[in-house]
Write a protein that holds these residues in place. Structure first.
Motif, short mmCIF file in Angstrom:
data_model
loop_
_atom_site.label_atom_id
_atom_site.label_comp_id
_atom_site.label_asym_id
_atom_site.label_seq_id
_atom_site.Cartn_x
_atom_site.Cartn_y
_atom_site.Cartn_z
N ILE A 156 0.86 -1.18 0.00
CA ILE A 156 0.00 0.00 0.00
C ILE A 156 0.89 1.22 0.00
O ILE A 156 1.77 1.36 0.86
CB ILE A 156 -0.93 0.00 1.23
CG1 ILE A 156 -1.89 -1.19 1.13
CG2 ILE A 156 -1.69 1.30 1.33
CD1 ILE A 156 -2.78 -1.34 2.31
N GLN A 157 0.71 2.08 -0.97
CA GLN A 157 1.55 3.27 -1.07
C GLN A 157 0.70 4.51 -1.26
O GLN A 157 -0.08 4.58 -2.20
CB GLN A 157 2.50 3.15 -2.27
CG GLN A 157 3.22 1.84 -2.33
CD GLN A 157 4.25 1.82 -3.42
OE1 GLN A 157 4.41 2.78 -4.17
NE2 GLN A 157 4.99 0.73 -3.53
N LEU A 164 2.98 0.84 3.44
CA LEU A 164 2.69 -0.30 4.31
C LEU A 164 3.17 -1.56 3.63
O LEU A 164 2.77 -1.86 2.51
CB LEU A 164 1.18 -0.38 4.56
CG LEU A 164 0.73 -1.27 5.71
CD1 LEU A 164 -0.50 -0.65 6.33
CD2 LEU A 164 0.42 -2.66 5.25
N SER A 165 4.06 -2.27 4.30
CA SER A 165 4.58 -3.50 3.70
C SER A 165 4.59 -4.61 4.74
O SER A 165 4.19 -4.42 5.88
CB SER A 165 5.99 -3.26 3.17
OG SER A 165 6.88 -3.16 4.25
N VAL A 169 5.35 -0.15 8.73
CA VAL A 169 4.75 1.06 8.19
C VAL A 169 5.77 2.18 8.20
O VAL A 169 6.56 2.28 9.14
CB VAL A 169 3.55 1.49 9.06
CG1 VAL A 169 2.95 2.78 8.56
CG2 VAL A 169 2.51 0.40 9.10
N SER A 170 5.79 2.99 7.14
CA SER A 170 6.58 4.22 7.16
C SER A 170 5.64 5.39 6.97
O SER A 170 4.82 5.39 6.07
CB SER A 170 7.62 4.21 6.04
OG SER A 170 8.61 3.28 6.34
N PRO A 241 8.79 9.65 3.72
CA PRO A 241 9.37 8.39 3.24
C PRO A 241 9.35 8.33 1.72
O PRO A 241 8.50 8.95 1.08
CB PRO A 241 8.44 7.34 3.84
CG PRO A 241 7.15 8.03 4.01
CD PRO A 241 7.45 9.48 4.26
N TYR A 242 10.29 7.63 1.13
CA TYR A 242 10.30 7.48 -0.33
C TYR A 242 10.84 6.10 -0.68
O TYR A 242 11.44 5.42 0.16
CB TYR A 242 11.17 8.57 -0.97
CG TYR A 242 12.60 8.54 -0.51
CD1 TYR A 242 13.57 7.82 -1.22
CD2 TYR A 242 13.01 9.21 0.64
CE1 TYR A 242 14.88 7.78 -0.79
CE2 TYR A 242 14.31 9.18 1.07
CZ TYR A 242 15.25 8.46 0.35
OH TYR A 242 16.55 8.41 0.79
#
Lengths: 391, 399
Positions: A156-157, A164-165, A169-170, A241-242
């Motif tokens: 999810i980006q 979200l991975s 989460v970032s 975040p990137y």
């Protein structure tokens, strides 16, 4: 002789003999049980070739922790591992207490809202959460949010805001820029002055004047901040975040999957209980208060803020304390999803060293003191509120 | 915001648009709230529908149904489980009508359920037939309770109930564990919902008297007893349950002689009981404090001895006053049995986890956890509904 004894025990016996007799008997029983347990413990430990003592805490831990707010490696001591685990616990408890209070109060207010939909949604939420175990909710959140995602690139980006991975989460976050300390100093100075003026009140005109001064000061602070943002001298900046070329998330506030699942679970679960407390307390404020506030022409929001909520707060705080305690204690469920909190560290240590007595003792002492700390703080707050200090 | 309990003027029939206007779109902020709620509802609803239609695979539930209910209990001994269900449902049915007057609606519902299951069994399937029989058995139990209460209204049914329950529990344990003519079944095979319910029922039954004793001890005028009770209650309430369960698993074997090793399930029950009793004690203490001292004084003036004052006057009133809190505690205990999953008992939650470990159903988190959650939800919600009925009968908060 027999008659004398009989008389003493059955009729002539003064009450104090009964009182002290019972107490001494109970005491003897408790001491005997303790001694029995202790003898068995010593015997069992001898059998297992173990000794008592906290010396093992200095030994090398030899296990790694999934995450650590301060540096930790497997060559550090058990004592250090406990300390890191404790910090991890405090991290999730602190964040959980704040978030769950906000959500709980919001849901509680929704529970008495005029809006039919909001009221019933809050009701459904509370009934669903309160009637299922927290452990299951944690498994659910961890499994559905993270474990079911494919490892690798974030599933999810929201570019620049949230990734979200499988790993976690970032989030985009606010960070202090190098010049921030000047701003901090400046702000503290301003706040200090304001506080002195507020207490001392060197001007005539009462509350209205005080509010004017305070409002003016805060407005000035905000205006300077805005000016600083516009001119590029801001103390705060975004850390977004990137994705780097390898599809790995860099920067931002990065939280592990375990931490997020635990925090979410504790927050959502406790909030349902807090919502019920808030709703019940609002409904417990006498009807006359609602009516009087309405008759004075207060709008619903002002009525809630000035009349109802301050009174409900007195009913809310004692049960709220026990919910806070529950959250703190429930944070030990972290072990179920692999977040390395104090309890998880203790279990691992026990499995490695077999030092059941020491580890359990340490664990209990720490959790008991935390409970006492929270209860003590909330009791202070409670005294303030019951006295009519905060409102 | 509506003022609580306000006496509304005579009810007026609202048209749909009026109702909407008053309840959903009264002010602009209200409208906004409605829209936000609708959007959230739509989002969640859409996700659930999409998942149900496209991704859900309910085979993981249907193939593992037996594991959810009773786990790895030997197939050949299934009749014993049916026996337990018969005893439990009969006991519950009789208790229910002895406490709460029977409504025709309830009876009809059970009869209908029995008939429906009977119809299913005609299409094939012994299980449906057995369930149908169980429903009719429950109808019989309900009627028997009703009959007994009407025939002998003066008998103290409330005090006979515990006897009936203990008998039922002993029989259940015998059927489960075997011995005395039955094949023994190790506790390692008591799994799933069966174990969850068993743990909860026994722990509730044990922690209730212990909690009352602790509450009385805490209010005692004897300083040593009071002090010990305070230390126990406050100490227990400061610890996390998982810590207590862990302690029960690890420390209990250490403080007992090696010849006396307790079963894992028993250790779990010990942990749950010791923990729950401290919380129950606080609830009971609240009830004891709510009894005006005049009650005790009046009873003493009538010449009742101390135990009689307590048993006949103070405790019945105190317990009745805190029924909602007690039931809340019991529901909490029921949910807390899930924590035993962490210390190694294969109850409902842990069963769900081990089903997820089956290779063909890996990653089916949503299905398994939602189903497990539904089971817990039905049990807990049923408990709170039942308690509300009993509260209404005993008129809690109305005297």
């Amino acid at each position: 002789m027999m008659r004398l004894l009989l008389k003493f025990f059955c009729r002539g016996c003064p009450p104090w003999v009964w009182r002290w007799g019972t107490q001494v008997l109970v005491l003897i029983l408790v001491v005997w049980m303790g001694a029995y347990g202790w003898t068995n413990l010593v015997y069992n430990l001898q059998r297992l070739n173990l000794s008592l003592g906290f010396g093992f805490l200095q030994n090398q831990a030899g296990f790694n922790l999934g995450e650590a707010p301060i540096a930790f490696s497997s060559t550090d001591s058990y004592a250090w591992a406990f300390w890191v685990g404790w910090l991890n616990s405090l991290r999730v408890i602190g964040a959980g207490l704040i978030l769950t209070t906000l959500l709980g109060v919001l849901l509680g207010l929704a529970g008495v809202a005029q809006n039919w939909l909001a009221r019933n949604l809050a009701l459904v939420y509370v009934e669903v959460i309160r009637n299922t175990p927290l452990l299951l909710q944690l498994f659910f959140l961890y499994g559905v949010l993270f474990l079911s995602l494919p490892p690798g690139a974030p599933a999810i980006q929201w570019v620049g805001w949230l990734y979200l991975s499988h790993q976690g989460v970032s989030l985009r976050s606010l960070v202090f820029l190098p010049g921030a300390w000047v701003w901090g100093l400046w702000g503290m100075l301003g706040l200090g002055t304001l506080l002195v003026l507020w207490k001392w009140q060197p001007w005539p005109g009462g509350v209205g004047m005080r509010k004017l001064v305070a409002g003016g000061a805060i407005a000035t602070l905000i205006a300077t901040l805005i000016a600083a943002f516009l001119t590029g001298h801001s103390p705060l900046g975004w850390d977004a975040p990137y994705l780097d070329p390898n599809q790995q998330v860099q920067g931002g506030l990065s939280l592990s999957a375990e931490f997020v699942a635990l925090l979410l679970g504790l927050t959502l679960h406790t909030a349902a209980f807090i919502a019920e407390i808030v709703r019940g307390s609002l409904l417990a404020v006498p009807r006359g208060q609602w009516e009087a506030a309405t008759a004075l022409g207060l709008k619903p929001r002002l009525r809630m803020r000035l009349v109802i909520f301050p009174q409900a707060l007195r009913i809310i705080v004692p049960p709220l304390t026990s919910q806070y305690l529950n959250l703190a204690k429930n944070s030990s469920l972290a072990i179920a999803i692999g977040y390395p909190d104090l309890y998880a560290v203790a279990t691992t240590t026990l499995n490695q060293t077999g030092r059941a007595v020491e580890v359990v003792g340490l664990l209990m002492t720490v959790y008991l003191s935390l409970s006492l700390l929270i209860a003590g703080g909330m009791n202070l707050l409670n005294r303030q509120i019951q006295r009519g200090g905060v409102a | 915001m509506i003022s609580p309990g306000a006496q509304r003027p005579t009810q007026r029939q609202l048209t749909v648009s009026q109702w909407l206007g008053q309840n959903l779109f009264a002010t602009w902020s209200n409208t906004l709230l409605t829209l936000v709620c609708l959007a959230g509802l739509g989002l969640v609803g859409g996700m659930i529908c999409r998942w149900l239609l496209l991704y859900a695979d309910l085979a993981v539930i249907s193939t593992n149904l037996r594991l959810f209910w009773v786990g790895r209990y030997p197939l050949a001994q299934t009749w014993r489980l049916w026996g337990i269900l018969t005893i439990a449902s009969g006991t519950l049915a009789i208790s229910w009508t002895l406490l709460v007057s029977l409504q025709r609606r309830t009876l009809m519902a059970w009869i209908a359920l029995g008939l429906v299951n009977g119809a299913f069994s005609l299409a094939g399937g012994l299980t449906w037939g057995i369930i149908s029989g169980l429903c009719l058995w429950i109808v019989g139990g309900l009627s028997l309770g009703q009959f007994l209460r009407h025939r002998h209204p003066t008998l103290p049914w409330l005090w006979l109930l515990p006897v009936q329950w203990v008998l039922a529990l002993v029989t259940t344990l015998w059927l489960l564990g075997g011995g005395w003519g039955l094949t023994p079944v190790s506790t390692a095979f008591w799994n799933g919902l069966l174990l969850t319910v068993l743990l909860a029922v026994i722990s509730i039954g044990l922690s209730f008297p212990l909690g009352i004793l602790l509450a009385l001890g805490r209010r005692s005028s004897l300083p040593v007893i009071r002090g010990l009770c305070v230390i126990y209650i406050e100490g227990m309430r400061g610890l996390p349950l998982i810590g207590v369960l862990f302690m029960a698993q690890v420390m209990v074997p250490l403080v007992l002689p090696p010849s006396m090793q307790l079963d894992q399930v028993l250790r779990g029950i010990i942990g749950l009981t010791l923990f729950s009793a401290a919380y129950l004690a606080e609830n009971v203490r609240g009830g004891l404090q709510s009894i005006p001292p005049g009650q005790t004084e009046a009873a003493q003036a009538l010449g009742l001895s101390a135990p009689l004052v307590l048993g006949l006057i103070v405790l019945p009133q105190a317990l009745r006053a805190v029924i909602p809190a007690l039931v809340g505690q019991f529901i909490g205990l029921f949910k807390d049995t899930s924590l035993l999953a962490i210390v190694g008992l294969v109850e409902l939650t842990r069963m769900g986890r081990s089903i997820l470990a089956q290779p063909q159903f890996q990653g089916r988190y949503l299905e398994v956890y939602l189903f497990t959650g539904l089971i817990y939800w039905i049990c807990c919600y049923g408990l709170s509904m039942g308690s509300r009925r009993i509260e209404a009968i005993l008129k809690v908060g109305q005297r």
